[in-house]
Design a protein around this motif. Structure first.
Motif, short mmCIF file in Angstrom:
data_model
loop_
_atom_site.label_atom_id
_atom_site.label_comp_id
_atom_site.label_asym_id
_atom_site.label_seq_id
_atom_site.Cartn_x
_atom_site.Cartn_y
_atom_site.Cartn_z
N LYS A 184 27.10 -5.90 10.49
CA LYS A 184 26.06 -4.87 10.46
C LYS A 184 26.64 -3.49 10.79
N LYS A 185 27.45 -3.48 11.84
CA LYS A 185 28.10 -2.23 12.24
C LYS A 185 28.93 -1.66 11.09
N THR A 186 29.64 -2.54 10.42
CA THR A 186 30.48 -2.12 9.30
C THR A 186 29.64 -1.46 8.21
N MET A 210 26.73 -9.02 13.90
CA MET A 210 26.63 -7.64 14.37
C MET A 210 27.87 -6.83 13.97
N ILE A 211 29.01 -7.50 13.88
CA ILE A 211 30.21 -6.81 13.39
C ILE A 211 29.99 -6.39 11.93
N ALA A 259 35.69 -6.59 7.57
CA ALA A 259 35.31 -5.21 7.93
C ALA A 259 36.35 -4.22 7.41
N GLU A 265 26.70 -12.58 17.02
CA GLU A 265 27.76 -11.60 17.31
C GLU A 265 28.58 -11.29 16.07
N LYS A 289 35.69 -1.52 4.33
CA LYS A 289 35.82 -0.06 4.46
C LYS A 289 36.73 0.51 3.37
N GLN A 304 22.38 -10.75 7.30
CA GLN A 304 22.35 -9.30 7.10
C GLN A 304 22.18 -9.02 5.61
N LYS A 354 36.61 -9.63 11.00
CA LYS A 354 37.34 -8.37 11.17
C LYS A 354 38.11 -8.01 9.91
N THR A 379 26.67 -0.23 8.43
CA THR A 379 26.01 0.97 8.94
C THR A 379 26.98 2.15 8.98
N GLU A 380 28.15 1.87 9.53
CA GLU A 380 29.15 2.95 9.63
C GLU A 380 29.51 3.53 8.27
#
Lengths: 351, 351, 351, 351
Positions: free
Chosen positions: A267-269, A264-265, A334, A261, A338, A286, A331, A271-272
């Motif tokens: 990965k999402k970061t 996945m945070i 992330a 989990e 960004k 990752q 978090k 990817t976004e």
């Protein structure tokens, strides 16, 4: 400085620590002949739904690979691995130190297939060459990918037909079995391989890997081989206690799920922000491909490893999460990522 | 059923357990490159009064012996050990598994001497035979005896003169250094050997041996060899933390002293009842020669191992005490022993 | 059925046979300590214009590779070879059987370059991986190509700078040194490598390879290693006698020249018929790429080996000539080949 | 200076040399797949009256021992040998170099017995020790003694019962089978052992040992193991031709008989002069115990080796005869010995 270097930076889950302390002042039989170890084996047998396997609890993964492979092969026999296989790259030649060649094939995704194995078989035709006798897989692989049930069934059937032992390195088996794309169970793995192991070190134990031997040919005298390679822990009950905890109340799966989990945070970061990946991973490792200036900026606050240079300006890097990775930390990462990505990224990787 | 089988039946001293728990949720650098390990090494360097040594913390004794000996020898070279040496008898041929012969001499007391070593050298004169290059000693020995300062100085001078490396296995070094007849310090050992190790597993750690390399010839690339033999612990900080505790506030010596004191109660008991000994030990292993019927009677309440049959009616047995042996248990044993001895012993051993 | 399978189908040159018979009923000192061996070494030292080398005469090439490499490396060290290197492919894992990994790089022509070696070095950066320490070359290579003086000088300088031993396998050194494109001497090779050997088996001796060790680090105790690997011939004078003959009156070069000349007839034949080659060879191994139906037709009268399938209709095959290849046989082959090629070849290989 | 150092000072019997020359210019298939080798195997099968054995022709004895033992054992298994066994003393640790311990027992006469083997088994009871799996004998032994049919039958039955492979090193099998006290045939040996070899090197061949494998468990993939250990001779037909000659027209037995006869002249000489022997040998090695001053005097005209000092004034020495020993030389020695013995011997050895 938060560390995403690996999944063995912390000690063990508090329940495991507690269990070790509880047992610390009691007398136990040495060398893994104690009752905790016996109980741990029962729990694992239950998990894989088979009674007819031999189980050995061993301190580390390199040891387990070295003992298992050298126990299975005669002197002229070799093991087939993906080029990225841990035994090929990151164990300082431990397999060769026991006298055996590691035969490799390059792969696009860290995974072997019957076709790739056949290529190796095609080259090894007579007594002037080593004789391939075992296939080595990792699940998850060293680059975070994983095998499906159909893939493992194919490999298993192929190996049986060719007289090859199939050995699955499960140092990160927890991550594989709890990923969103997984369709394998531990019972499947026990059914489809000759021998495999369940990793504790990288999933919340202080240390320890549980080797499960299903093929009767590989069972005899295994404790001699553990001892000879220096891997028979005097206080073997420490291993027993840890695997008892891992397989009581699903702790093994809970910890692996948490690691995934958290990944996945990440990965999402990535990817976004539009970054591609070195490999397609649904698990706790990752491998985003990032611009070198962003990497440098990130390293002021975070630790993570280089995987491989991709071009002059971009590098694939590795982020690893674990049972102990804190959600706040991820978090925070992330958010930081960004911000930094915006500041630094002007050129996207070409491939 | 109280167990005198060995000195690794229990876990670790509470202070060690506490330290591990304290550090369990913190992130550490992997593979023994962490700060606890660094600090532990400093403490050991201080203890042996030398800065110019390399130190490696390794999980177990067989591993440590195998790595150290195979790192030191070229393929045609051999290690000389007493016939009773642990590497010769109880490590399932681990030294031979790395390609090297163990050359042995029978000894009266488990101890090598220059004269015994010379006997081996006299036989090995040309390229049709292996080349002796290292001498392996244990202190305490496998039968509880120990080396004096004068003996070790002699051996050291002899080995230097003959071009032999001197390696001291200190799996039970604590017991040796705290016995009533000891005149050695850890600094002496570091000065007189090329390489030695300080045993944690048998002296109150969960596991761990601290290898100290003084001879610069033996230092290069040692971490490669640890990794290759499967002995590089991912969570190496666990070793560091334990040796920090062992060498802070004298815990290492306190635990060994306690084990010896408990053994002296046993020794006094056997002696007062008139039983002879298989070896003359001032340390935590005692080897009384007892009538077989007394042994059988004792085994209803106590566990201990056979060492060797002495005649048809008598057997040398081994009692081991540890940091965790309880004084009440030993005193209870003494009382039980005297009672049973009176009941069963009518014939004393002849030799 | 004439055989172009290899260069060791026949026994030895008549002068060598004669010399062995002459010495057969005389008493000689055993284990290569005889006067013929001494004399052979003198002749070789003269040939390479150096007195400060150690020379050992050994029965076969695989033995020589295994002994030399395992003598030079510590347990964690590896040897770098081209992917096509004999030690990698055709010695049944003998290097690995002594505990060492063979690290390989694919090459276009069977030859290593500093750039290719550097690629391997770049990957091997810490103690989790083996440590490259030796480079293995063959001259001629396994596919008939050869090194120029400039190439070997480059490699030598590079290896020195990187702390790598340079080892040249000269199983077919005679063919290399007598080819039309060669600009190396045996003295150059002795100057530019740390250790190399001069092949007798594939150049007119019954058997025997002369290992020349120039680097003093590689000399100590070499006879122990020869004996340990089972390679010390009791009647070592047989090796001495053969190398005496090879290096008296240029027999070594004469035989190799003859083999190359015979190969050039074959090469001319294949070229004239318009067939391409798998590798560009000026030496006694030729690798034409032929249509499969032509190959089948040729095999009714000639023996030769497959090298590798090139496409569905064409295969690279290997023709080998030797000191004993008869000119009549080669000419007959040329004639037969042309006839058959006309009959069968309608499609030429595409690449 | 006549040499009684060993039985491999000369080349080969003229019939063997002649056969090699005859075949030298013909093309043969490589790696022992030729027709001479096939024929030699047929002759040996006929000699041992069994078709169901695998036979391999190998250059030397140390090689043959190393390959056979390492092929038969798993990594944790060991071979039992007499303390004087060739593999224990005179092969530079070649067995250990393949990873296996040689377990030894002292013997009065160089011969193992079930009782001695049982002593080793009694000590090896669990996984902390190596597992004995093979027994190694030499016939004749290293000190010239030999096994009777009854002794070998006993050993064979004992090994079968204990699950031990029985391996007989026949480097000097010819001498054993042709001695005056022998009651064994080669067929007996094939029937009573799992694997044995017939020595050519020490009985008139240039080199070569014929390994005969009767136990089907030891047969698989043996050629891989020969190749891996560097022992597959490219020109293997040289071995085939030699064994053809040895087993055509009884040459093998004739040469061994001659060696024994020459030794009996020596034995008679020593006996008549009143000298005792280190071992009771009816074969081509004689070990008289002689006064040191007589030894020194003899060495002005003869070469022979020291076996072992017996007391300050006497040494056991070794005289070896061979197929090539000249009767005139032995008679001259006998005469010289008697003269010198009279001059020098005033004190006879006490034991």
């Amino acid at each position: 400085m938060y560390c995403f270097n690996n999944d063995y930076s912390e000690g063990a889950h508090p329940r495991i620590m507690e269990a070790i302390i509880q047992a610390s002042l009691t007398q136990h039989t040495g060398y893994s002949l104690d009752s905790h170890t016996e109980h741990a084996k029962e729990l694992i047998r239950k998990e894989i739904k088979r009674d007819d396997v031999d189980i050995h609890l061993i301190v580390g993964g390199t040891q387990t690979n070295m003992i298992t492979i050298s126990a299975a092969l005669r002197p002229h026999q070799a093991v087939i691995a993906p080029e990225t296989g841990h035994i090929n790259v990151h164990e300082t030649g431990s397999i060769e130190s026991t006298g055996h060649k590691v035969l490799t094939q390059p792969t696009p995704d860290g995974k072997l297939t019957p076709k790739l194995i056949q290529k190796t078989l095609d080259w090894h035709t007579d007594e002037h060459m080593v004789q391939p006798k075992m296939v080595y897989l990792s699940n998850t692989t060293e680059i975070g990918t994983q095998y499906t049930l159909a893939e493992l069934e194919n490999l298993s059937a192929f190996c049986k037909q060719k007289g090859l032992y199939l050995f699955l390195d499960g140092a990160r088996l927890g991550a594989a079995l709890t990923s969103s794309i997984n369709d394998l169970t531990m019972a499947d793995i026990a059914r489809l391989t000759d021998v495999f192991y369940i990793g504790g070190t990288k999933n919340g134990a202080l240390f320890g890997e549980a080797l499960v031997i299903a093929n009767p040919e590989l069972k005899p005298d295994f404790r001699f081989l553990i001892k000879q390679k220096g891997a028979m822990l005097a206080k073997g009950f420490l291993l027993g206690i840890q695997f008892e905890e891992l397989f009581q109340n699903d702790l093994f799966y809970q910890m692996a799920s948490h690691a995934n989990e958290m990944a996945m945070i990440l990965k999402k970061t990535f990817t976004e922000c539009g970054f591609p990946f070195f490999s397609e991973s649904a698990t706790n490792q990752q491998f985003p491909i990032l611009p070198n200036n962003l990497i440098a900026a990130l390293r002021e606050s975070y630790q993570f490893q280089d995987q491989q240079a991709v071009d002059a300006a971009h590098t694939a890097v590795r982020f690893v999460t674990s049972w102990a990775t804190k959600e706040e930390a991820v978090k925070q990462f992330a958010a930081d990522f960004k911000t930094l990505a915006k500041k630094t990224c002007t050129i996207l990787p070409t491939s």
